[in-house]
Enzyme design. Structure first.
Site, PDB file in Angstrom:
ATOM      1  N   ALA A 196       1.963  -8.308  -5.399  1.00  0.00           N
ATOM      2  CA  ALA A 196       2.467  -6.978  -6.254  1.00  0.00           C
ATOM      3  C   ALA A 196       2.373  -5.700  -5.583  1.00  0.00           C
ATOM      4  O   ALA A 196       3.273  -5.165  -5.829  1.00  0.00           O
ATOM      5  CB  ALA A 196       1.742  -7.319  -7.634  1.00  0.00           C
ATOM      6  N   TYR A 197       1.380  -5.821  -4.732  1.00  0.00           N
ATOM      7  CA  TYR A 197       1.146  -4.226  -4.415  1.00  0.00           C
ATOM      8  C   TYR A 197       2.193  -4.441  -2.473  1.00  0.00           C
ATOM      9  O   TYR A 197       3.022  -3.411  -2.744  1.00  0.00           O
ATOM     10  CB  TYR A 197       0.057  -4.101  -3.604  1.00  0.00           C
ATOM     11  CG  TYR A 197      -0.300  -2.380  -2.466  1.00  0.00           C
ATOM     12  CD1 TYR A 197      -0.635  -1.646  -3.028  1.00  0.00           C
ATOM     13  CD2 TYR A 197      -0.486  -3.022  -1.268  1.00  0.00           C
ATOM     14  CE1 TYR A 197      -0.471  -0.643  -2.248  1.00  0.00           C
ATOM     15  CE2 TYR A 197      -0.884  -2.156  -0.478  1.00  0.00           C
ATOM     16  CZ  TYR A 197      -1.122  -0.843  -1.090  1.00  0.00           C
ATOM     17  OH  TYR A 197      -0.730  -0.131  -0.298  1.00  0.00           O
ATOM     18  N   ALA A 198       2.413  -5.822  -2.170  1.00  0.00           N
ATOM     19  CA  ALA A 198       2.951  -5.368  -1.185  1.00  0.00           C
ATOM     20  C   ALA A 198       4.248  -5.734  -1.259  1.00  0.00           C
ATOM     21  O   ALA A 198       5.874  -4.219  -0.575  1.00  0.00           O
ATOM     22  CB  ALA A 198       3.394  -7.211  -0.237  1.00  0.00           C
TER      23      ALA A 198
END
Length: 254
Positions: A162-164
């Site tokens: 999700a961060y990426a």
């Protein structure tokens, strides 16, 4: 807001002016201090931690620089418009904008709380978009916008999905904006750090895990905030022929 030099006005001899979001700690602090040492007047943006932002201002001024702390939510267009207006009122304009503000919440994609995804999206994507939009409207000739991505977009590490994804969006808007500003003499790039020794990265990781990650780089260590600030200083200053690029500042990790 903590103006250190409120009488500063744009003159022929006035310094270039930088806004650094998320500058109250970690990479943002190192960037603000480095740009201050390079002679730029620095607007030190913070989200909630005014005390830490004031410490950054004190460090910049103690080294002979000029700095001001201004708070606000990066995803709030009115707060960020006020941030840019403060920079213009105090220093006469804006030449460099560095978007270090961001949050990282890790989880396997199948288990991620969607509320956490929304939090990251609001800060990392909407916040970067809001500030980039204002930068595109206000940066002076010879200016530079530097957004922040992550080397995880290449490394595909589990729990970072999700961060990426939020940082992939940052890269897309950065590269497109560079081309939309054709003819303005304004560069737009992104820096993609690898594992860097900041609280954001270190918190919650056992020492053995940190050591294992450090050993994956050819240089045998984690990056430091100062390493990343060097890359930003290059793009903000002499790196005028680098435009529409993602610069991987990661020590060669693979």
């Amino acid at each position: 807001m903590n103006p250190v030099n409120p009488t500063a006005q744009a003159t022929a001899s006035a310094p270039r002016v930088a806004i650094v979001t998320g500058a109250s700690g970690g990479i943002g602090r190192a960037v603000a201090e480095r740009l201050g040492s390079d002679g730029l007047a620095v607007v030190v943006h913070y989200g909630r931690d005014k005390a830490s932002a004031d410490e950054v201002v004190a460090a910049v001024t103690a080294a002979g620089g000029v700095a001001t702390a201004v708070g606000g939510d990066v995803a709030d267009e009115d707060a960020m418009a006020a941030l840019f207006a403060t920079a213009e009122q105090l220093y006469g304009g804006v030449d460099v904008v560095v978007n270090t503000a961001g949050i990282m919440l890790l989880s396997p994609i199948a288990e991620l709380d969607l509320a956490d995804f929304d939090r990251m999206h609001r800060t990392n994507v909407r916040g970067t978009f809001v500030v980039s939009q204002l930068a595109a409207r206000t940066l002076r000739t010879g200016g530079a916008l530097i957004n922040f991505s992550t080397s995880v977009t290449r490394l595909q590490q589990p729990t970072y999905g999700a961060y990426a994804a939020t940082k992939g969006a940052v890269e897309a808007m950065t590269l497109i904006l560079a081309r939309e500003l054709q003819g303005r003499d304004v560069t737009v790039n992104a820096v993609a750090p690898g594992p860097t020794a900041t609280p954001l990265f270190l918190d919650g990781k056992p020492e053995a895990v940190i050591d294992a990650i450090a050993s994956r780089t050819p240089l045998g260590r984690l990056g430091t905030p100062d390493d990343i600030a060097e890359a930003v200083a290059f793009l903000a200053g002499p790196g005028r022929w680098v435009n529409g690029q993602v610069l991987y500042a990661n020590g060669g990790i693979a």
